[in-house]
Design an enzyme around this catalytic site. Structure first.
Site, PDB file in Angstrom:
ATOM      1  N   ASP A  70       0.834  -1.202   0.000  1.00  0.00           N
ATOM      2  CA  ASP A  70       0.000   0.000   0.000  1.00  0.00           C
ATOM      3  C   ASP A  70       0.866   1.249   0.000  1.00  0.00           C
ATOM      4  O   ASP A  70       2.062   1.187   0.253  1.00  0.00           O
ATOM      5  CB  ASP A  70      -0.969   0.016   1.196  1.00  0.00           C
ATOM      6  CG  ASP A  70      -0.294  -0.271   2.540  1.00  0.00           C
ATOM      7  OD1 ASP A  70       0.949  -0.241   2.610  1.00  0.00           O
ATOM      8  OD2 ASP A  70      -1.013  -0.532   3.518  1.00  0.00           O
ATOM      9  N   ASN A 137      -8.282  -0.520  13.800  1.00  0.00           N
ATOM     10  CA  ASN A 137      -9.658  -0.603  13.277  1.00  0.00           C
ATOM     11  C   ASN A 137      -9.875  -1.857  12.442  1.00  0.00           C
ATOM     12  O   ASN A 137     -10.894  -1.998  11.787  1.00  0.00           O
ATOM     13  CB  ASN A 137      -9.995   0.645  12.452  1.00  0.00           C
ATOM     14  CG  ASN A 137      -9.177   0.728  11.170  1.00  0.00           C
ATOM     15  OD1 ASN A 137      -8.249  -0.060  10.947  1.00  0.00           O
ATOM     16  ND2 ASN A 137      -9.506   1.689  10.327  1.00  0.00           N
ATOM     17  N   HIS A 139      -7.988  -2.871   9.810  1.00  0.00           N
ATOM     18  CA  HIS A 139      -7.568  -2.874   8.402  1.00  0.00           C
ATOM     19  C   HIS A 139      -6.368  -3.789   8.178  1.00  0.00           C
ATOM     20  O   HIS A 139      -5.548  -4.002   9.055  1.00  0.00           O
ATOM     21  CB  HIS A 139      -7.318  -1.451   7.879  1.00  0.00           C
ATOM     22  CG  HIS A 139      -6.097  -0.749   8.386  1.00  0.00           C
ATOM     23  ND1 HIS A 139      -5.999   0.627   8.448  1.00  0.00           N
ATOM     24  CD2 HIS A 139      -4.900  -1.197   8.844  1.00  0.00           C
ATOM     25  CE1 HIS A 139      -4.810   0.959   8.904  1.00  0.00           C
ATOM     26  NE2 HIS A 139      -4.124  -0.122   9.156  1.00  0.00           N
ATOM     27  N   GLU A 144      -9.555  -0.538   4.473  1.00  0.00           N
ATOM     28  CA  GLU A 144     -10.228   0.040   5.626  1.00  0.00           C
ATOM     29  C   GLU A 144     -11.626  -0.552   5.785  1.00  0.00           C
ATOM     30  O   GLU A 144     -12.249  -0.955   4.785  1.00  0.00           O
ATOM     31  CB  GLU A 144     -10.373   1.548   5.403  1.00  0.00           C
ATOM     32  CG  GLU A 144      -9.064   2.310   5.359  1.00  0.00           C
ATOM     33  CD  GLU A 144      -8.537   2.661   6.735  1.00  0.00           C
ATOM     34  OE1 GLU A 144      -8.274   1.746   7.533  1.00  0.00           O
ATOM     35  OE2 GLU A 144      -8.384   3.859   7.003  1.00  0.00           O
TER      36      GLU A 144
HETATM   37  C1  F6R Z   1       1.310  -0.713   6.399  1.00  0.00           C
HETATM   38  C2  F6R Z   1      -0.021  -1.279   6.484  1.00  0.00           C
HETATM   39  C3  F6R Z   1      -0.880  -1.163   7.684  1.00  0.00           C
HETATM   40  C4  F6R Z   1      -0.169  -1.474   8.988  1.00  0.00           C
HETATM   41  C5  F6R Z   1      -1.109  -1.294  10.181  1.00  0.00           C
HETATM   42  C6  F6R Z   1      -0.387  -1.465  11.494  1.00  0.00           C
HETATM   43  O1  F6R Z   1       1.873  -0.994   5.120  1.00  0.00           O
HETATM   44  O2  F6R Z   1      -0.453  -1.818   5.531  1.00  0.00           O
HETATM   45  O3  F6R Z   1      -1.983  -2.037   7.529  1.00  0.00           O
HETATM   46  O4  F6R Z   1       0.319  -2.785   8.949  1.00  0.00           O
HETATM   47  O5  F6R Z   1      -1.671  -0.017  10.137  1.00  0.00           O
HETATM   48  O6  F6R Z   1       0.565  -0.458  11.612  1.00  0.00           O
HETATM   49  P1  F6R Z   1       1.634  -0.462  12.782  1.00  0.00           P
HETATM   50  O7  F6R Z   1       2.462  -1.680  12.564  1.00  0.00           O
HETATM   51  O8  F6R Z   1       2.434   0.795  12.579  1.00  0.00           O
HETATM   52  O9  F6R Z   1       0.885  -0.518  14.056  1.00  0.00           O
END
Ligand code: F6R
Length: 243
Positions: A70, A137, A139, A144
């Protein structure tokens, strides 16, 4: 469909080592694998551990194909918030993976280009290993809530919760772009192997909702329970047990 296997480890360093063991064994069995690496904070310890093994000559990532998970939409070249840049610093450079081994998402999220991206990924045989974190949340990538299990690679509007959570990387909420391009749940859930990592108490509630709560679009990570391949969840105690 086998249910996700859960491994609970003591803390973040133990999580990095356990995840590195899984990734290293998977890549050693076939060095030409196609791997999706999440950015964000959670897998940084894993990537550092892999880099350490690479320096010691115990891990070779040079034949991998990397698929971008992403990014924020439409950032200019060199923008400090680019998640491609994050992946480059955390993974590609430390593991000496060349840029031309990366299948990049269309930066502007053009729907035709996203559809072509999914077709190309499928033509190349899909994803062997997806290394994922989870948003508070629910995702996965930037799928999302609500996201359908069959959702393709596409543009998404980031939720307030994600913008607030990501503000810690970039300054304040207003520094976080409001749109992103994400690999869809459909190609992700078709991966032959998924490794989901979660660390710290902020992830406890969502980890349990994803694994044990109702499955549905409002908790995209709950669809891991119907992934096509093998799913391994590695969590540290703080993300698993009440304090
Ligand atoms: C990042 C991504 C997100 C993160 C998620 C957790 O490429 O795709 O889904 O994996 O937001 O983020 P952290 O690890 O920073 O808590």
């Amino acid at each position: 469909m086998p249910q996700p296997a859960v491994e609970v480890v003591d803390d973040a360093p133990a999580l990095a080592r356990a995840a590195a063991d899984v990734v290293a064994a998977f890549v050693a069995a076939d060095p030409d694998r196609t791997v999706v690496p999440a950015t964000g904070e959670t897998p940084l310890g894993l990537y550092a551990e892999l880099a350490e093994r690479h320096r010691a000559g115990r891990f070779d990532a040079s034949s991998l194909t990397i698929v971008q998970l992403d990014d924020y939409r439409g950032l200019g070249p060199g923008d400090r918030r680019s998640l491609y840049g994050w992946m480059d610093r955390a993974l590609l450079r430390p593991l000496a993976i060349a840029d031309d081994r990366v299948l990049r998402l269309p930066a502007d999220g053009d729907p035709d280009a996203c559809a072509a991206f999914d077709r190309e990924l499928e033509a190349r045989g899909g994803i062997d290993l997806a290394i994922l974190g989870v948003g508070e949340n629910g995702h996965l990538g930037f799928n999302e809530p609500p996201s359908a299990a069959g959702s393709p690679t596409r543009i998404v509007a980031l939720t307030r919760a994600t913008i607030a959570a990501n503000a810690r990387y970039w300054g304040s909420d207003t520094d976080v772009p409001t749109e992103a391009v994400t690999l869809g749940l459909r190609p992700l859930l078709a991966s032959r192997r998924i490794l989901l990592l979660a660390s710290g108490p902020r992830k406890r509630e969502i980890v349990h909702r994803a694994l044990d709560g109702p499955m549905g679009d409002d908790v995209p990570a709950s669809f891991l329970r119907r992934a096509e391949g093998e799913v391994t969840v590695i969590v540290d105690r703080a993300a698993w047990e009440p304090a």
